[in-house]
Scaffold this motif. Sequence first.
Motif, PDB file in Angstrom:
ATOM      1  N   LEU A   8       0.862  -1.171   0.000  1.00  0.00           N
ATOM      2  CA  LEU A   8       0.000   0.000   0.000  1.00  0.00           C
ATOM      3  C   LEU A   8       0.902   1.226   0.000  1.00  0.00           C
ATOM      4  N   ARG A   9       0.693   2.105  -0.956  1.00  0.00           N
ATOM      5  CA  ARG A   9       1.525   3.298  -1.030  1.00  0.00           C
ATOM      6  C   ARG A   9       1.238   4.198   0.166  1.00  0.00           C
ATOM      7  N   SER A  10       2.277   4.823   0.691  1.00  0.00           N
ATOM      8  CA  SER A  10       2.117   5.615   1.910  1.00  0.00           C
ATOM      9  C   SER A  10       1.399   6.935   1.667  1.00  0.00           C
ATOM     10  N   ARG A  11       1.509   7.479   0.470  1.00  0.00           N
ATOM     11  CA  ARG A  11       0.867   8.756   0.162  1.00  0.00           C
ATOM     12  C   ARG A  11      -0.574   8.522  -0.311  1.00  0.00           C
ATOM     13  N   ALA A  12      -1.509   9.239   0.278  1.00  0.00           N
ATOM     14  CA  ALA A  12      -2.925   9.088  -0.076  1.00  0.00           C
ATOM     15  C   ALA A  12      -3.287   9.990  -1.250  1.00  0.00           C
ATOM     16  N   ASN A  13      -4.350   9.618  -1.959  1.00  0.00           N
ATOM     17  CA  ASN A  13      -4.850  10.453  -3.044  1.00  0.00           C
ATOM     18  C   ASN A  13      -5.834  11.483  -2.485  1.00  0.00           C
ATOM     19  N   LYS A  14      -6.528  12.200  -3.366  1.00  0.00           N
ATOM     20  CA  LYS A  14      -7.444  13.258  -2.927  1.00  0.00           C
ATOM     21  C   LYS A  14      -8.602  12.730  -2.096  1.00  0.00           C
ATOM     22  N   LYS A  15      -9.009  11.502  -2.326  1.00  0.00           N
ATOM     23  CA  LYS A  15     -10.125  10.914  -1.582  1.00  0.00           C
ATOM     24  C   LYS A  15      -9.688  10.368  -0.223  1.00  0.00           C
ATOM     25  N   GLY A  16      -8.406  10.389   0.050  1.00  0.00           N
ATOM     26  CA  GLY A  16      -7.905   9.840   1.304  1.00  0.00           C
ATOM     27  C   GLY A  16      -7.602   8.359   1.231  1.00  0.00           C
ATOM     28  N   GLU A  17      -7.652   7.791   0.026  1.00  0.00           N
ATOM     29  CA  GLU A  17      -7.355   6.379  -0.166  1.00  0.00           C
ATOM     30  C   GLU A  17      -5.904   6.215  -0.607  1.00  0.00           C
ATOM     31  N   HIS A  18      -5.344   5.064  -0.316  1.00  0.00           N
ATOM     32  CA  HIS A  18      -3.960   4.774  -0.667  1.00  0.00           C
ATOM     33  C   HIS A  18      -3.930   3.780  -1.835  1.00  0.00           C
ATOM     34  N   PRO A  19      -3.175   4.072  -2.890  1.00  0.00           N
ATOM     35  CA  PRO A  19      -3.111   3.167  -4.038  1.00  0.00           C
ATOM     36  C   PRO A  19      -2.389   1.861  -3.716  1.00  0.00           C
ATOM     37  N   LEU A  20      -2.836   0.793  -4.338  1.00  0.00           N
ATOM     38  CA  LEU A  20      -2.163  -0.497  -4.243  1.00  0.00           C
ATOM     39  C   LEU A  20      -1.122  -0.548  -5.354  1.00  0.00           C
ATOM     40  N   ILE A  21       0.103  -0.939  -5.012  1.00  0.00           N
ATOM     41  CA  ILE A  21       1.174  -0.962  -6.004  1.00  0.00           C
ATOM     42  C   ILE A  21       1.906  -2.302  -5.963  1.00  0.00           C
ATOM     43  N   LEU A  22       2.467  -2.657  -7.102  1.00  0.00           N
ATOM     44  CA  LEU A  22       3.305  -3.837  -7.234  1.00  0.00           C
ATOM     45  C   LEU A  22       4.741  -3.364  -7.145  1.00  0.00           C
ATOM     46  N   LEU A  65      -5.486  -9.171  -6.635  1.00  0.00           N
ATOM     47  CA  LEU A  65      -4.108  -9.008  -6.171  1.00  0.00           C
ATOM     48  C   LEU A  65      -3.320 -10.306  -6.304  1.00  0.00           C
ATOM     49  N   LEU A  66      -3.940 -11.427  -5.982  1.00  0.00           N
ATOM     50  CA  LEU A  66      -3.265 -12.716  -6.130  1.00  0.00           C
ATOM     51  C   LEU A  66      -2.958 -13.011  -7.594  1.00  0.00           C
ATOM     52  N   LYS A  67      -3.874 -12.653  -8.478  1.00  0.00           N
ATOM     53  CA  LYS A  67      -3.658 -12.882  -9.901  1.00  0.00           C
ATOM     54  C   LYS A  67      -2.483 -12.041 -10.412  1.00  0.00           C
ATOM     55  N   LYS A  68      -2.446 -10.761 -10.037  1.00  0.00           N
ATOM     56  CA  LYS A  68      -1.357  -9.883 -10.468  1.00  0.00           C
ATOM     57  C   LYS A  68      -0.013 -10.346  -9.895  1.00  0.00           C
ATOM     58  N   LEU A  69      -0.024 -10.781  -8.657  1.00  0.00           N
ATOM     59  CA  LEU A  69       1.196 -11.250  -8.021  1.00  0.00           C
ATOM     60  C   LEU A  69       1.701 -12.526  -8.693  1.00  0.00           C
ATOM     61  N   SER A  70       0.802 -13.430  -9.026  1.00  0.00           N
ATOM     62  CA  SER A  70       1.217 -14.670  -9.688  1.00  0.00           C
ATOM     63  C   SER A  70       1.723 -14.396 -11.102  1.00  0.00           C
ATOM     64  N   GLU A  71       1.100 -13.451 -11.822  1.00  0.00           N
ATOM     65  CA  GLU A  71       1.591 -13.085 -13.149  1.00  0.00           C
ATOM     66  C   GLU A  71       2.997 -12.508 -13.069  1.00  0.00           C
ATOM     67  N   ALA A  72       3.230 -11.667 -12.073  1.00  0.00           N
ATOM     68  CA  ALA A  72       4.550 -11.069 -11.911  1.00  0.00           C
ATOM     69  C   ALA A  72       5.585 -12.120 -11.546  1.00  0.00           C
ATOM     70  N   ASN A  73       5.228 -13.038 -10.663  1.00  0.00           N
ATOM     71  CA  ASN A  73       6.155 -14.106 -10.292  1.00  0.00           C
ATOM     72  C   ASN A  73       6.442 -15.036 -11.462  1.00  0.00           C
ATOM     73  N   ASP A  74       5.433 -15.315 -12.291  1.00  0.00           N
ATOM     74  CA  ASP A  74       5.642 -16.139 -13.481  1.00  0.00           C
ATOM     75  C   ASP A  74       6.620 -15.479 -14.442  1.00  0.00           C
ATOM     76  N   ALA A  75       6.440 -14.188 -14.664  1.00  0.00           N
ATOM     77  CA  ALA A  75       7.349 -13.471 -15.560  1.00  0.00           C
ATOM     78  C   ALA A  75       8.765 -13.450 -14.995  1.00  0.00           C
ATOM     79  N   LEU A  76       8.874 -13.287 -13.702  1.00  0.00           N
ATOM     80  CA  LEU A  76      10.181 -13.276 -13.048  1.00  0.00           C
ATOM     81  C   LEU A  76      10.853 -14.645 -13.154  1.00  0.00           C
ATOM     82  N   LEU A  77      10.102 -15.707 -12.927  1.00  0.00           N
ATOM     83  CA  LEU A  77      10.651 -17.056 -13.053  1.00  0.00           C
ATOM     84  C   LEU A  77      11.074 -17.354 -14.492  1.00  0.00           C
ATOM     85  N   GLU A  78      10.291 -16.873 -15.443  1.00  0.00           N
ATOM     86  CA  GLU A  78      10.626 -17.082 -16.852  1.00  0.00           C
ATOM     87  C   GLU A  78      11.963 -16.419 -17.196  1.00  0.00           C
ATOM     88  N   LEU A  79      12.186 -15.226 -16.682  1.00  0.00           N
ATOM     89  CA  LEU A  79      13.464 -14.557 -16.908  1.00  0.00           C
ATOM     90  C   LEU A  79      14.612 -15.302 -16.228  1.00  0.00           C
TER      91      LEU A  79
END
Length: 124
Positions: A8-22, A65-79
């Motif tokens: 979770l990004r530490s800086r909030a947006n205008k709505k007071g919500e924090h963006p989720l980042i990879l 989030l699990l789907k994005k994390l698994s896609e990133a791990n798959d790409a990392l393993l492929e490299l």
Amino acid sequence: MASVKIILRSRANKKGEHPLILQIIKDRKKTIHSLGHAILKADWDAKAGRVKRSHPNHARLNNFLLKKLSEANDALLELQIQKKDTTVKAIKNTIVQERSNLFLAQAETYLNQLKKAGKYNRHN
């Protein structure tokens, strides 16, 4: 060795919500990629890296989030299987490349349709 995690990004947006980042870390260098969703800080479980049940769409967001994390791990393993010594930016480009290729393919299809229809002014 590289690592990928969702934070979770530490800086909030205008709505007071924090963006989720990879976050991708390799050789003590890091890069981030926004996942396009933001939540309140109170709805985030930092230890588990998941959205808490207090959020109305916690199940769908956690699946996303699990789907994005698994896609990133798959790409990392492929490299790593290809034994390419890459930088953090190259890993990010491998993970994020799908989005940019879609636009170029769609634009090329559209231009070909204009050419077939004989609309050369619009094609140019």
